[in-house]
Write an enzyme that holds these catalytic residues in place. Structure first.
Site, mmCIF file in Angstrom:
data_model
loop_
_atom_site.group_PDB
_atom_site.id
_atom_site.type_symbol
_atom_site.label_atom_id
_atom_site.label_comp_id
_atom_site.label_asym_id
_atom_site.label_seq_id
_atom_site.Cartn_x
_atom_site.Cartn_y
_atom_site.Cartn_z
ATOM 1 N N ARG A 190 0.854 -1.192 0.000
ATOM 2 C CA ARG A 190 0.000 0.000 0.000
ATOM 3 C C ARG A 190 0.888 1.239 0.000
ATOM 4 O O ARG A 190 1.708 1.418 0.904
ATOM 5 C CB ARG A 190 -0.920 -0.022 1.228
ATOM 6 C CG ARG A 190 -1.737 1.238 1.359
ATOM 7 C CD ARG A 190 -2.755 1.186 2.503
ATOM 8 N NE ARG A 190 -3.417 2.472 2.540
ATOM 9 C CZ ARG A 190 -3.353 3.323 3.562
ATOM 10 N NH1 ARG A 190 -2.724 3.002 4.681
ATOM 11 N NH2 ARG A 190 -3.952 4.496 3.483
ATOM 12 N N GLU B 151 -3.326 -0.076 8.185
ATOM 13 C CA GLU B 151 -2.133 0.345 8.927
ATOM 14 C C GLU B 151 -2.238 -0.203 10.332
ATOM 15 O O GLU B 151 -3.303 -0.111 10.955
ATOM 16 C CB GLU B 151 -2.026 1.878 9.056
ATOM 17 C CG GLU B 151 -1.629 2.596 7.815
ATOM 18 C CD GLU B 151 -1.445 4.101 8.041
ATOM 19 O OE1 GLU B 151 -1.150 4.524 9.180
ATOM 20 O OE2 GLU B 151 -1.626 4.840 7.070
HETATM 21 O O1 IFM Z 1 2.943 7.714 9.935
HETATM 22 C C1 IFM Z 1 1.568 7.765 10.142
HETATM 23 C C2 IFM Z 1 0.820 7.600 8.848
HETATM 24 O O2 IFM Z 1 1.195 8.555 7.910
HETATM 25 C C3 IFM Z 1 -0.671 7.724 9.071
HETATM 26 N N1 IFM Z 1 -1.108 6.850 10.124
HETATM 27 C C4 IFM Z 1 -0.373 6.861 11.345
HETATM 28 C C5 IFM Z 1 1.118 6.684 11.082
HETATM 29 C C6 IFM Z 1 1.898 6.706 12.400
HETATM 30 O O3 IFM Z 1 1.723 7.920 13.049
#
Ligand code: IFM
Length: 447
Positions: A74, A357
Site C-alpha cells: 500500500r 495500517e
Molecule cells: O505515519 C503515520 C501515517 O502517515 C498515518 N497513520 C499513522 C502513522 C503513524 O503515526
C-alpha cells in the site's frame, strides 16, 4: 493464528514520508514542503526533501518487499507530483514514476494498493482556502480520475483519502500538521470536505475496487460517571462515527453535528456516502476519556506547541490505562483492534474490511548489522492474533498491512520515530531488515 488462504499480507507507506525528490521532474509544492520550511514546526527542523530517497531507490525497496514475501504493497500517490498546481495540467513525468513503481511491483507478484491522498495537498490549493474550501473536494475528484485513467490497468484496489480525521483536525484545528492552522470551525468544514472528496472521487473510479480509509480508536469512559460516559460518546463521535456513518450510511450522526453546532445538507451527506467496496482501517491505540474537569486537554501529544484537535471538546481528558506504551506514548492494546473489528461487524455489517495500517514506533538500535526489535515483534504478533480471533468470530477481514515497511519521515516528529519493519540508516540510506521484518516474513510464508 489462522488466516484464510487468500488473506492479503502487506505493508504500507505514504509518498511524502518516503519519496524525497521534492523538486524532481516537475513536482509542485505541497503543504508539507511549506510547513516543514517553517521554524519550530517539526522536531529538530527535519524535512522530507530527501526522506528515504524512495523516488530513486524504489527498485531496491520492491526487491525487499519480494524477499519478505509481501502479497501487497500500500503506497500513496503524491498529488503535487502528478498535478503540480492541484488543478488543470497533469505532469506526465509524475505519473511515469507510479507507472514504473507499479510495473515493478507486478513483475514481482506484489499487488499495488494505491491511496490517492495521504496529506500532501498541493500548496496552490491551500492558497485557495485548502480543505475548508468546498472546491478542493472537486479538484480532488478530478485529480483522482486522472490518476485512475493512467493506472487502472495496473491497480485494482484504490483508497481515496487516508485518515480524514488527521488531515482535518491536526491540519486545521491543532495545527500540529500542515498547513498548521488553528481554526476549529474551519477544521469541521475541512472534515466534511475531505469526506465529500472521498464520495465524489469514489463515484469516478468506475471498474476498480474502491475504499475509504479511516483511523479508528475504541473509546471507553474512565468510569461510569455520566460525565465520563458522555465524554466517550463525544470522542467516539468525533473520531469514529462522523466518518463511519458519513462514508457507510451517507448520514452524519446528529449528536456529533449538535456537539459541533453545524449542519450539512442531506444532498452532501448522500454524496459522502457513495457506494464503496471495502473499508480500510488504521488502528494503533485505544482511548480512555474523562469528562470531569481538570485533566489534560489533548490526546495528540504534539511534539511542538499546538492547540487541541478536539473541536468543542477541549475539556475532555485523555487518561492512560496503565498499559505499555510505544515511543509515541501510545498505549498498546491488541484487544482494542479486535473490539474495533467486532464493532464494525455489528454496526456496519455489509462492508468488507482491511487493516490498512497497524504498527509501532520503538527506539530501535542498530547493533552489529542487526536490529533486535522484540517489542515490535510482540506488537505485531498481538495484533495479528486479534485479527485472527476477529475473523474466527465472523468479521469479514480480508487483509493486514503493517505500518510501515520502512522507517520514514514521521510528520511533526521528523525522523526520530521509527515505525519500519526495515531499518533505514538515514545518512547512508542503507536498508537493514529488523527482526520484525524477518518475523513478519516467516509469518506470511507459514500462513
Ligand atoms: O505515519 C503515520 C501515517 O502517515 C498515518 N497513520 C499513522 C502513522 C503513524 O503515526
Amino acid at each position: 493464528m489462522k488466516f484464510p488462504a487468500n488473506f492479503v499480507w502487506g505493508a504500507a507507506t505514504s509518498a511524502y514520508q518516503i519519496e524525497g525528490s521534492t523538486t524532481a521532474d516537475g513536482r509542485g509544492v505541497s503543504i508539507w514542503d511549506t510547513f516543514t520550511a517553517q521554524p519550530g514546526r517539526v522536531v529538530a527542523g527535519d524535512h522530507a526533501q530527501v526522506a528515504i530517497d524512495h523516488y530513486n531507490r524504489y527498485r531496491e525497496d520492491v526487491q525487499i518487499m519480494a524477499e519478505l514475501g509481501l502479497k501487497a504493497y500500500r503506497f500513496s500517490v503524491s498529488w503535487p507530483r502528478v498535478q503540480p498546481d492541484g488543478a488543470g495540467r497533469i505532469n506526465a513525468k509524475g505519473l511515469d514514476f507510479y507507472r514504473r513503481l507499479t510495473d515493478d511491483l507486478l513483475e514481482h507478484g506484489i499487488q499495488p494498493w494505491l491511496t490517492l491522498y495521504h496529506w500532501d495537498l498541493p500548496q496552490a490549493l491551500e492558497e485557495a482556502g485548502g480543505w475548508p474550501n468546498r472546491d478542493t473536494a472537486y479538484r480532488f475528484a478530478d485529480y483522482a480520475e486522472a490518476v485512475h485513467d493512467a493506472l487502472k490497468d495496473r491497480v485494482h484496489t484504490w483508497a481515496t483519502v487516508n485518515e480524514p480525521w488527521c488531515a482535518a483536525f491536526l491540519g486545521y484545528a491543532s495545527g500540529e500538521h500542515a498547513p498548521g492552522r488553528r481554526e476549529p470551525a474551519q477544521a469541521v468544514q475541512a472534515a466534511h470536505h475531505l469526506n465529500l472528496a472521498h464520495g465524489l472521487a469514489a463515484r469516478r473510479l468506475t471498474g476498480s475496487r474502491v475504499g475509504g480509509c479511516v483511523n479508528l480508536y475504541p473509546v471507553r469512559p474512565a468510569s461510569d460517571d455520566p460525565r465520563d460516559v458522555d465524554a466517550a460518546r463525544r470522542i467516539d463521535g468525533a473520531q469514529n462515527r462522523f466518518f463511519l456513518d458519513g462514508l457507510l450510511k451517507g448520514a452524519y450522526p446528529q449528536d456529533v453535528l449538535d456537539d459541533w453546532g453545524v449542519s450539512f445538507s442531506q444532498e452532501d451527506q448522500e454524496l459522502v456516502g457513495a457506494p464503496i467496496d471495502l473499508l480500510l482501517i488504521n488502528y494503533y491505540s485505544p482511548y480512555t476519556v474523562s469528562g470531569a474537569p481538570g485533566g489534560k486537554a489533548s490526546a495528540s501529544a504534539a511534539p511542538t506547541d499546538t492547540g487541541s484537535p478536539w473541536v468543542g471538546n477541549e475539556h475532555v481528558s485523555f487518561l492512560g490505562d496503565g498499559l505499555p506504551t510505544t515511543s509515541m506514548g501510545w498505549e498498546v492494546e491488541p484487544d482494542g483492534l479486535k473490539r474495533t473489528l467486532l464493532r464494525l461487524k455489528r454496526d456496519y455489517p455489509a462492508i468488507p474490511l482491511v487493516v490498512s495500517e497497524n504498527g509501532a514506533a520503538y527506539d530501535d538500535v542498530l547493533e552489529d548489522g542487526a536490529v533486535h526489535d522484540t517489542e515490535r515483534v510482540a506488537f505485531l504478533e498481538g495484533h495479528l492474533r486479534a485479527c485472527s480471533e476477529a475473523i474466527e468470530a465472523g468479521v469479514p477481514l480480508e487483509g493486514y498491512f503493517a505500518w510501515s515497511l520502512m522507517d520514514n519521515f514521521e510528520w511533526a516528529w521528523g525522523y526520530g520515530k521509527r515505525f519500519g519493519l526495515v531499518y533505514v540508516d538515514f545518512p547512508t540510506q542503507k536498508r537493514i531488515l529488523k527482526d520484525s521484518a524477518h518475523w513478519y516474513s516467516r509469518t506470511i510464508m507459514s500462513a
